[in-house]
Design a protein around this motif. Structure first.
Motif, short mmCIF file in Angstrom:
data_model
loop_
_atom_site.label_atom_id
_atom_site.label_comp_id
_atom_site.label_asym_id
_atom_site.label_seq_id
_atom_site.Cartn_x
_atom_site.Cartn_y
_atom_site.Cartn_z
N ARG A 258 0.89 -1.20 -0.03
CA ARG A 258 0.18 0.02 -0.05
C ARG A 258 0.73 1.31 -0.08
N SER A 260 0.67 5.87 0.56
CA SER A 260 -0.49 6.96 1.20
C SER A 260 0.59 8.19 0.99
N ASP A 447 6.21 5.45 4.90
CA ASP A 447 5.12 5.78 4.68
C ASP A 447 4.00 4.51 5.53
N ALA A 449 1.39 3.42 5.42
CA ALA A 449 0.43 2.43 4.84
C ALA A 449 1.29 1.25 4.40
N ASP A 452 3.46 -0.97 8.37
CA ASP A 452 2.36 -0.18 9.34
C ASP A 452 2.88 -0.41 10.77
#
Length: 473
Positions: A258, A260, A447, A449, A452
């Motif tokens: 992912r 973001s 990041d 995203a 995590d």
């Protein structure tokens, strides 16, 4: 001693600078760089402003902004900010409660992500007050269109010194200097409208001149035609590969998928002396060790989550700078593929060392200038889309900056840590290293995203570096 005032003002924005400014329109790709300097004590704001003011006459880029234009033929250009106000660029901010290290890192992230005000030179220096342990901090941020990491470090000389210094510098008549620069810039401008036409024609005219020269040589040596055509095709292919990417080098991560616009900042450190010993024992460089340690950490992070990492998609920056000046961009980004699980760290080190070593072939690779020239032909929305797509294919962006091997100070405050922040640019994270005394200070912008649990990743990076240090003795 500071350089004498200069009016070396160049209004034309290079292709490299224009590329950085254009992609900066997208927060995900923001190419700005920052530096968190951790200090052993707070610094006086007024004194810092006076020191920066004294340094500006030798650093014209600090008062230049990107000019607004509604002329369709005119490219981006620099101009002296007619309303330059130093107090808007050098400011003081209190760290939020509880004033600990995490609060400082979060404040650094917030400042790094805050857009520059329109119509002002794209830089700021923030003094941080209120740290719970009584120390101080300084956060400096600079847009990549103004300078790359090495050029930015030269610009930082306006507030960094090699000795503790609390003596106020001589008064600087900044208004007089700016007036002189504005007059000089006006005197050398072409008549209104002509500058726009010249800017539009300069590239094609230069291309025509070089093409005519090449045709003349081909006439004298017909065999040159085949060589020239082949070289041009190879160059075009290489530049396009830089823009579109080599699928073999793409991320294979099943965990960091992912992306973001969110950011989370962590840091790590390693003794420079230990890094030298560990790198030498493996027949490589400190940069080889640094990039390998980041790859090791990425693989370990995946393993903790029960995912095998087949490879780590990485990029590093090779500087092409040939001067020691401030401002400007001179580098080429290069993608590499670190072997994943199934090889030993030493085998990974050897593979990365070989992949990153300069070679006769890599000397012929087009640098940022060639990439920027081609990118100039691409509409900004498409360029941003292309940038996001390419960034998402990279796990870890790396770069390093050679700092001072001796103690450095901000006024009378000793710099205890200098953690640089490079652009994430759509990747999972960016790790930028700066040397300082006997320390390698690493800033890792993540990041969240993609990764995590960024704190855990930062801890794994630190543990990996510690293991190399312990081995070095």
């Amino acid at each position: 001693m500071r350089d004498a005032p200069t009016n070396d003002f160049e209004p034309t924005m290079t292709d490299d600078e224009a590329l950085m400014w254009r992609i900066g329109a997208d927060p995900w790709l923001d190419p700005s760089g920052s530096l968190l300097a951790v200090l052993d004590r707070p610094v006086d704001l007024d004194l810092l402003r006076r020191k920066v003011a004294a340094g500006i006459p030798s650093m014209p880029r600090l008062v230049e902004r990107v000019a607004d234009t509604d002329r369709p033929l005119e490219g981006l250009r620099w101009e002296i900010d007619p309303d330059f106000d130093l107090t808007k660029h050098v400011v003081e901010v209190a760290v939020p409660a509880p004033g600990d290290r995490r609060a400082l890192l979060d404040l650094t992230t917030e400042i790094h992500m805050t857009p520059f005000p329109a119509g002002r030179p794209p830089w700021r220096i923030v003094l941080v007050t209120g740290l719970a342990d009584g120390t101080g901090a300084l956060i400096a941020r600079l847009h990549h269109s103004a300078a790359d990491g090495i050029g930015g470090l030269r610009m930082a000389e306006v507030f960094l010194t090699l000795e503790p210094d609390t003596a106020p510098p001589p008064d600087t008549d900044l208004d007089a200097t700016l007036s002189e620069w504005r007059a000089s810039a006006t005197d050398h401008n072409l008549p209104d409208g002509a500058a726009a036409i010249w800017s539009a024609l300069a590239g094609p005219v230069g291309l025509a001149k070089s093409t005519a020269a090449e045709l003349a040589l081909i006439g004298a040596d017909p065999a040159r035609a085949q060589h020239t055509a082949g070289h041009a095709l190879d160059t075009a292919r290489t530049v396009i590969d830089q823009l579109t990417g080599d699928p073999y080098l793409d991320s294979t991560s099943e965990l960091w998928t992912r992306r973001s616009g969110g950011r989370y900042f962590v840091t790590a450190q390693m003794p420079l002396s230990g890094a030298k010993v560990a790198a030498k024992a493996r027949g490589g460089t400190i940069n080889d060790l640094y990039v390998t340690a980041l790859a090791d950490a990425a693989i370990a992070c995946h393993a903790e989550r029960g995912t095998e990492s087949r490879s780590v998609a990485m990029s590093f920056v090779r500087s092409t700078r040939t001067d020691s000046g401030a401002g400007g961009n001179a580098f080429v980004p290069i993608k590499v593929r670190a072997p994943g699980a199934g090889v030993t760290p030493d085998e990974r080190f050897a593979a990365l060392s070989n992949a990153m070593a300069p070679s006769d072939a890599s000397d012929g690779e087009p640098g940022l200038g060639a990439i920027s020239a081609l990118a100039a032909l691409i509409p900004t929305p498409l360029l941003i889309r292309l940038g996001r797509d390419q960034g998402a294919r990279i796990d870890v962006v790396t770069s390093n900056i050679r700092g001072a091997p001796v103690p450095i100070f901000v006024s009378d405050a000793h710099v205890l840590g200098s953690f640089p922040i490079g652009p994430v640019a759509g990747a999972a994270c960016n790790a930028t290293m700066m040397s300082r005394e006997d320390s390698l200070d690493i800033g890792i912008m993540v990041d969240p995203a993609a990764i995590d649990d960024p704190d855990r990743f930062g801890n794994i990076v630190q543990a990996t570096l510690d293991a190399y240090t312990t081995e070095a003795g």
